[in-house]
Write an enzyme that holds these catalytic residues in place. Structure first.
Site, short mmCIF file in Angstrom:
data_model
loop_
_atom_site.label_atom_id
_atom_site.label_comp_id
_atom_site.label_asym_id
_atom_site.label_seq_id
_atom_site.Cartn_x
_atom_site.Cartn_y
_atom_site.Cartn_z
N GLU A 111 0.82 -1.17 -0.02
CA GLU A 111 -0.10 0.01 0.05
C GLU A 111 0.85 1.21 0.15
O GLU A 111 2.17 1.19 0.38
CB GLU A 111 -0.87 -0.16 1.30
CG GLU A 111 -1.83 -0.85 1.23
CD GLU A 111 -2.42 -1.30 2.77
OE1 GLU A 111 -2.19 -0.39 3.63
OE2 GLU A 111 -2.82 -2.29 3.11
N LYS A 113 2.19 4.47 1.66
CA LYS A 113 2.33 5.01 3.13
C LYS A 113 1.91 6.44 3.19
O LYS A 113 2.40 7.40 2.55
CB LYS A 113 3.61 4.92 3.66
CG LYS A 113 4.02 5.31 5.13
CD LYS A 113 5.06 4.79 5.47
CE LYS A 113 5.25 5.02 7.08
NZ LYS A 113 5.04 6.37 7.44
N TYR A 236 -6.85 1.58 6.16
CA TYR A 236 -5.97 0.42 5.83
C TYR A 236 -6.06 -0.80 6.76
O TYR A 236 -5.45 -1.89 6.53
CB TYR A 236 -4.73 0.91 5.60
CG TYR A 236 -4.00 1.65 6.54
CD1 TYR A 236 -3.78 1.29 7.80
CD2 TYR A 236 -3.96 3.07 6.27
CE1 TYR A 236 -3.26 1.94 8.82
CE2 TYR A 236 -3.39 3.93 7.40
CZ TYR A 236 -3.12 3.41 8.81
OH TYR A 236 -2.76 3.98 9.67
N LYS A 323 10.51 3.74 2.87
CA LYS A 323 10.50 5.24 2.80
C LYS A 323 11.14 5.85 1.61
O LYS A 323 12.52 5.46 1.65
CB LYS A 323 10.92 5.92 4.20
CG LYS A 323 9.87 5.67 5.08
CD LYS A 323 9.79 6.85 5.98
CE LYS A 323 9.14 6.49 7.29
NZ LYS A 323 9.25 7.78 8.21
#
Ligand SMILES: NC(=O)c1ccc[n+]([C@@H]2O[C@H](COP(=O)([O-])OP(=O)(O)OC[C@H]3O[C@@H](n4cnc5c(N)ncnc54)[C@H](O)[C@@H]3O)[C@@H](O)[C@H]2O)c1
Ligand SMILES: [Zn+2]
Length: 699
Positions: A111, A113, A236, A323
């Protein structure tokens, strides 16, 4: 420094950053720096476990609860996520998962972030009963009223018979009686830009980025204020006891069916290669989304496997966040130009040698103010680093000093207004320089018109897009009051060609022709005429008093009811208006003392604008409440807010807009605002329930 000193130092620093981030919604360092320091600390603690402090940020979720909201305990802990910035570490994560699952086959769900605030919502029998922040992971703040302002979040979902019209053959077509959904509350980028534009318009400091703005908004005490910022939320995660799904995928599909806002961007990935492909795909695509994202979340799909892998004290072992490093590019700073806003604030804009960044060509970057230029130590012709983070306009984050040559020239921050040559001034404690020539400075004058004609003010938007500029250039209008003297003969046939503003003179050579035909003129004159019916609060906002935005204008209009009351209000009375602090009061007070402003106001009065709030006429029922003042908070079983206000007025009572010593009764409904209740307690204002109020009416 000894390792122990280092551990102490890092622990203190990180705890401080956490405090700033979670409590005050401020990022003192960027996320990458924060995460690197946290990793350093974890590594030191691994080597020297004897020096690890009990309050170490490596073992706990970073947030805490606050005193301003009731505390709630989470049924299921709300944890953080382990994170990584590299593919190599992602492969290590995959290896740990494989090992942990002893050779069973497994799949991932990826998914985006979303960059906002973790929220948890509890539903009972299909009704949203509670919304909370993550807090310290065990306990969070009860911010139900604020969460209820999220329009995409269902307050009630269909259960059972008929339901939402989805297939009845699926075992999951009906949600369980008690469940929790989790998601990320966020401020859409467009909304963030809108708020900042508004803040700039009234001279308020800008919000730093959408994530911190969202976090700050969710912590506001007044839900009505929260509702004005259109927060949103992507869900989520679904939790219930017993579990109703076998996999995360199933839960996402079912949540969507039940009416929850699930981003369609998720994807099931068969293995870590597929995960990498997803990561690469979204690296630049994410910038086209209407919200900020800072990475990807990778989750093991099957719930039984999730349980098998388990948790650390801080995060699940079955999930990880990848990230993205902020997208950066380096390019040359060609020049700096200076823009003058409506309030006279001068903003430097960096003009760059065009460079490709995150899929778009960047030519301009924000430099904020003189302090920022100094902090960066940047010079013209320097090679600079440009980053695109959670904002739309990229920013300069540093200078590549290794590339500096003699060609680099200091940036001479102008001493005079670039538009009107008035010497700039700097107000105490403010980062911006200002052009004090409020009335004569061309961009300030133009912006003043743009402020005046906007929808929330006088709503004469048919004068937008450069038409105002033409009227000013032709000398037809100097002050917005002149709009009301315009005639058909003044306007018909006006025409002028303008260079495209966006590109500026140094870029595109495009030209736009503004031309006033009869239809345009009719539209303009009709809109000007119609603006005379805009409510008093809009007129007040249209005046363009510094710091007086829509909300403040509402409070002032509520309190004073008319321009005449406001014109002569003493400073201390202004400062006592709810939500009007000393700074706004001072600004409004001074504004109304200026003879030119008063003349302007009188011209608007003569033009026929609304100078008093239209009080809703309610048939008088009794005078049972005469001389008594009321305020309410929360929601009520037998009244809507309007009905409650009508009952108060119809029976001779007076509604106040905030808790003060003048308040006789605070009527408490369900989910009352804690700040109002607190203040009423402090001031010893009696609090009554809905039934007591009904009893007072004699009903
Ligand atoms: N700059 C600073 O001063 C500072 C200070 C503290 C924390 N931070 C940043 O915050 C991070 C720590 O915050 P954190 O503990 O909330 O961890 P995190 O934000 O890295 O990851 C956990 C959070 O991700 C969010 N999330 C978004 N999309 C999700 C999805 N699809 N599925 C699951 N969760 C999703 C959830 O809110 C969850 O709580 C740090 O790593 C750092 O980057 C920065
Ligand atoms: Zn000027």
């Amino acid at each position: 420094m000894t390792p122990q000193d280092q551990i102490n130092d890092l622990t203190d620093r990180l705890n401080y950053y956490n405090h700033q981030y979670y409590q005050n919604s401020v990022s003192e360092v960027d996320d990458f720096t924060f995460d690197r320091l946290l990793q350093q600390l974890a590594e030191l603690e691994r080597q020297y476990p004897e020096f690890r402090r009990p309050d170490t940020p490596t073992q706990r979720v970073g947030g805490t609860i606050s005193k301003e909201f009731p505390t709630v305990y989470h049924r299921f802990p709300m944890l953080s996520l382990g994170n990584t910035y590299s593919e190599a570490e992602l492969t290590e994560f995959d290896n740990r998962v494989r090992k942990g699952l002893n050779g069973q086959p497994y799949e991932y769900v990826c998914e985006l972030k979303f960059d906002g605030v973790a929220l948890s919502m509890t539903y009972e029998n299909g009704v949203l009963v509670q919304g909370a922040t993550r807090g310290d992971g065990v306990r969070g703040d009860d911010i139900t009223n604020n969460i209820r302002t999220i329009r995409t979040l269902p307050l009630r979902i269909g259960r059972g018979a008929g339901g939402q019209g989805h297939g009845t053959d699926s075992p999951n077509s009906v949600p369980p009686a008690l469940f929790e959904v989790r998601g990320e509350g966020f401020l859409p980028l467009a909304e963030f830009e809108r708020i900042n534009k508004e803040r700039e318009d009234i001279g308020e400091p800008l919000l730093a980025n959408p994530r911190n703005a969202a976090s700050g908004t969710f912590k506001q005490q007044d839900s009505a204020m929260v509702a004005k910022r259109r927060l949103d939320c992507y869900l989520y995660s679904f939790l219930s006891e017993p579990e109703v799904f076998q996999t995360h995928e199933e839960s996402l599909i079912a949540m969507k069916q039940w009416g929850f806002n699930v981003s369609p961007s998720w994807r099931k990935c068969a293995d870590i290669q597929a995960v990498m492909a997803y990561i690469n795909e979204w690296e630049t695509k994410r910038f086209d989304l209407p919200l900020g994202t800072d990475g990807i979340v990778i989750k093991v799909n099957r719930y039984d496997q999730q349980r098998e892998l388990g948790y650390t004290a801080k995060s699940p072992r079955w999930a990880i966040a990848f990230k993205y490093k902020a997208m950066a590019a380096s390019t040359t700073l060609n020049s700096v130009s200076y823009q003058v806003g409506r309030t006279g604030a001068v903003t430097p804009v960096a003009h760059l040698k065009p460079v490709l960044l995150a899929g778009t060509v960047v030519k301009r970057a924000s430099l904020h103010n003189a302090n920022e230029i100094q902090r960066l130590g940047v010079m013209i012709n320097d090679t600079v680093f440009v980053e695109k983070g959670g904002e739309i306009i990229p920013k300069i984050t540093g200078v590549d000093l290794s590339k500096r040559t003699e060609a680099s020239q200091p940036i001479n921050y102008p001493a005079e207004c670039p538009a009107c040559n008035t010497p700039l001034i700097r107000k105490e404690g403010e980062a911006h320089f200002y052009c004090p020539n409020e009335k004569g400075c061309p961009p300030q004058r133009q912006a003043r018109f743009e402020h005046f004609i906007q929808r929330r003010a006088m709503n004469i938007e048919s004068l937008g897009e450069g038409k105002i500029q033409l009227l000013i250039d032709r000398g037809l209008v100097q002050s917005p009051a002149d709009l009301y003297d315009l005639t058909n003969a003044n306007l018909l046939g006006l025409e002028k060609a303008y260079p495209e503003r966006e590109g500026g003179p140094d870029e595109t050579g495009k030209v736009r022709v503004v031309k006033f035909g009869q239809k345009t003129v009719d539209n303009i004159l009709n809109a000007i005429e119609a603006s005379k019916g805009q409510p008093f609060v809009n007129v007040l906002f249209a005046l363009g008093i510094r710091y007086v935005g829509n909300t403040t204008a509402e409070r002032l209009a509520d309190y004073f009811g008319s321009m005449d009351e406001l014109l002569n209000a003493p400073l201390d009375v202004l400062a006592n208006v709810p939500d009007v602090g000393p700074r706004i009061a001072q600004s409004a007070f001074e504004w109304f003392r200026d003879p030119e402003n008063r003349e302007y106001v009188e011209r608007l009065r003569a033009a026929g604008l609304q100078f008093a709030s239209e009080r809703k006429v309610v048939a008088q029922e009794s005078d049972t409440l005469a001389g008594k003042t009321f305020l309410y908070t929360g929601t009520f079983a037998n009244f809507t807010r309007e009905e409650l206000e009508e009952r108060i007025a119809a029976n001779g009572g007076k509604l106040l807009s905030g808790v003060s010593k003048k308040l006789n009764y605070l009527i408490i409904g369900e989910n009352p605002g804690p700040s109002k209740v607190d203040k009423a307690q402090k001031l010893n204002v009696p609090m009554i329930g809905e039934d007591e109020f009904t009893a007072m009416l004699g009903g």
